[in-house]
Design an enzyme around this catalytic site. Structure first.
Site, PDB file in Angstrom:
ATOM      1  N   TYR A   1      17.382   2.101   2.105  1.00 23.64           N
ATOM      2  CA  TYR A   1      17.676   1.528   0.793  1.00 23.64           C
ATOM      3  C   TYR A   1      18.751   2.305   0.050  1.00 23.64           C
ATOM      4  O   TYR A   1      19.162   1.901  -1.035  1.00 23.64           O
ATOM      5  CB  TYR A   1      16.404   1.505  -0.069  1.00 23.64           C
TER       6      TYR A   1
ATOM      7  N   HIS B   1       0.811  -1.223   0.000  1.00 21.34           N
ATOM      8  CA  HIS B   1       0.000   0.000   0.000  1.00 21.34           C
ATOM      9  C   HIS B   1       0.847   1.278   0.000  1.00 21.34           C
ATOM     10  O   HIS B   1       0.330   2.365   0.221  1.00 21.34           O
ATOM     11  CB  HIS B   1      -0.944   0.012   1.219  1.00 21.34           C
TER      12      HIS B   1
END
Length: 488
Positions: free
Chosen positions: A258, A171
């Site tokens: 990341y 989501h």
């Protein structure tokens, strides 16, 4: 309509309830069967009681079963939904704790980075067991909807090695779009049209239109910097927007893990994160949040059960993809969303074997992806770095090759920005030994790893991280909720 949906990991009580009520918002689905399965009989009985209460309160013919026998739950299922966390919070705590000893400070640790890679090693053997059962006892063309992280690795393994029709669902895109609509002053989310593409948790809003008008980088930067809340909570995301030219779907804390630039030094971490909520970059923030949520649910269960007596309101159907996909496949009412699938040419400048997250349309013919998308070069470069780590991680999980696992961790962007090869080798040994109960494919490697740890000279430190908070008690959570309610 009458068909069967199996939910694996149904003991994720809050999320299972959301999926259940979403699906029952589709009028044609009232006669279906939900088969719940989990390794925890206790959690199964709690969620079954809640769902039974919903069925009773809404006078539905829907059938709900619950069993710890996964294969029985999968028998005859047309759809299988997974929301498992292999190893639970016990293994997850090691995903955060052990890398911290080597200077690797994670907010979530469930996608890549050291924690996410080991999470994938625990999940993938289990995912393949799911797929084997599906091939053998579910409907012939069963569709597997994976909600479990690490999304890309799990989906990659299920498609390439499990040989089951699989889509990964998240989501993050929806939440990012809600932020953008808010900062641009949209009266409703429907005014915002967007194309978002990349890989899970590194997806990029490459085309934005508000009431048909194209929104450029400068306008979006100005809108975020003027927002009284997001300008503080999303400092890192705004910085990436300024440099890359496009906004990332993922939260400030997730995105920071990341990339190799923002979490490699403690002073840099505190500069870019915000401590108003765990999701904005707190060290081990999601572990704390998950622990508090579990404790809260166990304590306040009678209230959750009582709330299940309320009528289902289709107007409150969530934006989770699962119910909308099932509705489109079964009724041919077309649904547009963002889905995790094998690339196969959808994104022109990412590897063909990668699991990408990109726009698609669903109808009775299946999920049809919009092909021919090209990412901005910086976005593609960032995604490719993660894809290479994901590929090695999947192959290591399948083969049980601990040397390949160490190479996967070594090539992780944040790990590489913080740790030396010697530290990575020892850290992986330590994590594999600590999590051996959930890593059957590495059983042969554990004795040698334990021996290496006993003679290693690599120094570590006990460190809570740059921005750690303690798990709050039930009393503290009650006081906070009461204060928020009083404030309005």
């Amino acid at each position: 309509m009458s068909f069967k949906i199996a939910i694996i990991g149904a003991g994720s009580v809050g999320f299972t309830k959301k999926l259940f009520t979403d699906i029952l918002c589709v009028p044609e689905f009232k006669d279906i069967e939900f088969a719940l399965t989990d390794i925890s009989e206790h959690n199964l009985q709690m969620i079954k009681a809640i769902l039974d209460r919903i069925v009773e309160a809404n006078r539905l013919p829907t059938r709900v079963t619950a069993t710890t026998d996964r294969r029985k739950a999968l028998e005859g299922a047309r759809y299988v939904i997974s929301c498992v966390r292999v190893g639970g919070l016990e293994a997850y705590a090691d995903d955060i704790r052990i890398p911290l000893k080597y200077g690797i400070d994670q907010c979530v640790g469930d996608t890549i980075c050291a924690g996410g890679i080991l999470y994938g090693q625990r999940n993938i053997p289990v995912i393949l067991d799911f797929c084997k059962d599906m091939r053998e006892v579910a409907e012939t063309n069963v569709k597997f909807l994976n909600y479990a992280n690490p999304m890309a690795m799990n989906t990659w393994a299920a498609i390439e090695y499990g040989k089951v029709d699989t889509v990964g669902l998240c989501h993050g895109v929806q939440h990012g779009a809600e932020q953008i609509a808010e900062v641009l002053g949209a009266k409703s989310r429907q005014e915002l049209d967007y194309v978002c593409s990349g890989i899970n948790h590194q997806t990029w809003f490459i085309d934005l239109r508000l009431n048909g008008r194209k929104i450029g980088k400068d306008e979006l930067v100005a809108a975020f910097e003027a927002h009284p809340v997001y300008s503080q909570q999303e400092k890192l995301r705004i910085d990436v927007l300024k440099r890359f030219g496009v906004y990332s779907t993922e939260s400030n804390g997730h995105l920071s893990e990341y990339l190799p630039w923002y979490r490699k030094r403690p002073d840099e971490i505190t500069r870019w994160i915000d401590m108003s909520d765990w999701i904005h970059g707190e060290t081990g923030g999601y572990l704390r949040h998950s622990t508090e949520t579990r404790n809260w649910f166990e304590t306040e269960y009678p209230q959750f059960l009582q709330a299940a007596s309320q009528p289902i309101d289709p107007g409150k159907r969530s934006n989770e993809h699962a119910s909308h996909i099932l509705e489109a496949l079964e009724t041919n009412r077309v649904y547009r969303g963002h889905f995790n699938v094998r690339n196969n040419g959808v994104i022109t400048n990412l590897p063909q074997d990668a699991i990408i997250e990109s726009p698609g349309f669903v109808d009775r013919f299946g999920i049809n992806m919009a092909a021919g998308i090209t990412l901005p070069e910086a976005c593609a470069a960032t995604c490719i770095a993660s894809i290479n780590v994901q590929r090695m991680s999947v192959h290591a999980a399948i083969s049980g090759d601990i040397d390949l696992l160490k190479l996967a961790v070594l090539h992780d962007p944040l790990v590489g920005a913080v740790s030396t090869p010697e530290e990575v080798w020892q850290m992986v040994d330590e994590m594999v030994v600590a999590q051996a109960a959930w890593l059957p494919q590495y059983a042969h490697a554990v004795p040698a790893a334990r021996e290496r740890l006993s003679t290693s000279a690599v120094k570590t430190r006990e460190w809570a991280g740059a921005a750690r908070r303690s798990v709050r008690s039930i009393e503290e959570l009650r006081a906070e909720k009461a204060a928020l309610k009083q404030a309005g």
